[in-house]
Design a protein around this motif. Structure first.
Motif, mmCIF file in Angstrom:
data_model
loop_
_atom_site.group_PDB
_atom_site.id
_atom_site.type_symbol
_atom_site.label_atom_id
_atom_site.label_comp_id
_atom_site.label_asym_id
_atom_site.label_seq_id
_atom_site.Cartn_x
_atom_site.Cartn_y
_atom_site.Cartn_z
ATOM 1 N N ALA A 1 -48.805 62.131 -8.799
ATOM 2 C CA ALA A 1 -47.759 61.362 -8.127
ATOM 3 C C ALA A 1 -46.880 62.295 -7.305
ATOM 4 O O ALA A 1 -46.487 63.356 -7.766
ATOM 5 C CB ALA A 1 -46.920 60.619 -9.147
ATOM 6 N N CYS A 2 -46.602 61.906 -6.084
ATOM 7 C CA CYS A 2 -45.708 62.687 -5.246
ATOM 8 C C CYS A 2 -44.922 61.745 -4.345
ATOM 9 O O CYS A 2 -45.349 60.637 -4.057
ATOM 10 C CB CYS A 2 -46.470 63.716 -4.420
ATOM 11 N N THR A 3 -43.767 62.211 -3.942
ATOM 12 C CA THR A 3 -42.911 61.457 -3.032
ATOM 13 C C THR A 3 -42.928 62.145 -1.685
ATOM 14 O O THR A 3 -42.763 63.361 -1.599
ATOM 15 C CB THR A 3 -41.465 61.398 -3.564
ATOM 16 N N LEU A 4 -43.132 61.366 -0.641
ATOM 17 C CA LEU A 4 -43.064 61.875 0.722
ATOM 18 C C LEU A 4 -41.704 61.481 1.285
ATOM 19 O O LEU A 4 -41.352 60.303 1.294
ATOM 20 C CB LEU A 4 -44.174 61.270 1.581
ATOM 21 N N PRO B 1 -49.192 59.317 -0.722
ATOM 22 C CA PRO B 1 -48.139 59.630 -1.690
ATOM 23 C C PRO B 1 -47.926 58.410 -2.598
ATOM 24 O O PRO B 1 -48.364 57.305 -2.283
ATOM 25 C CB PRO B 1 -46.915 59.876 -0.802
ATOM 26 N N SER B 2 -47.246 58.610 -3.703
ATOM 27 C CA SER B 2 -46.952 57.482 -4.581
ATOM 28 C C SER B 2 -45.718 56.719 -4.104
ATOM 29 O O SER B 2 -45.507 55.571 -4.476
ATOM 30 C CB SER B 2 -46.740 57.966 -6.015
ATOM 31 N N GLU B 3 -44.921 57.359 -3.269
ATOM 32 C CA GLU B 3 -43.687 56.751 -2.775
ATOM 33 C C GLU B 3 -43.306 57.417 -1.461
ATOM 34 O O GLU B 3 -43.580 58.598 -1.259
ATOM 35 C CB GLU B 3 -42.577 56.953 -3.811
ATOM 36 N N VAL B 4 -42.659 56.666 -0.584
ATOM 37 C CA VAL B 4 -42.134 57.219 0.666
ATOM 38 C C VAL B 4 -40.647 56.909 0.727
ATOM 39 O O VAL B 4 -40.236 55.755 0.555
ATOM 40 C CB VAL B 4 -42.838 56.626 1.908
#
Length: 84
Positions: free
Chosen positions: A3-6, A31-34
């Protein structure tokens, strides 16, 4: 993929939101979230980002800092607050 956030920082004069969203959609490893950090962007730019967020296949949020003076530390603090 882990999981990573952009984070995408949008400055007041940015007019390439569609290109940014298209680029995110084309990534093979999403990504898992922006998080869009709209640093002093006008309200119409924020509304456009909010309109495009549902088109992304991941969670997308807008963090709007209303002050038009750019500050890397303020942007970083806004990101930290949004993530935690």
């Amino acid at each position: 993929m882990s999981a990573c956030t952009l984070a995408v920082i949008i400055k007041p004069s940015t007019s390439f939101i569609d290109i940014v969203v298209e680029s995110i959609l084309c990534q093979s490893d999403s990504p898992s979230e922006v998080l869009f950090v709209a640093d002093g962007a006008p309200a119409d730019t924020v509304r456009e980002i909010e309109r495009l967020c549902p088109t992304l296949p991941v969670t997308a949020r807008v963090v709007w800092t209303h002050d038009h003076r750019s500050s890397n530390s303020r942007e970083r603090n806004a990101l930290r607050a949004a993530v935690h």
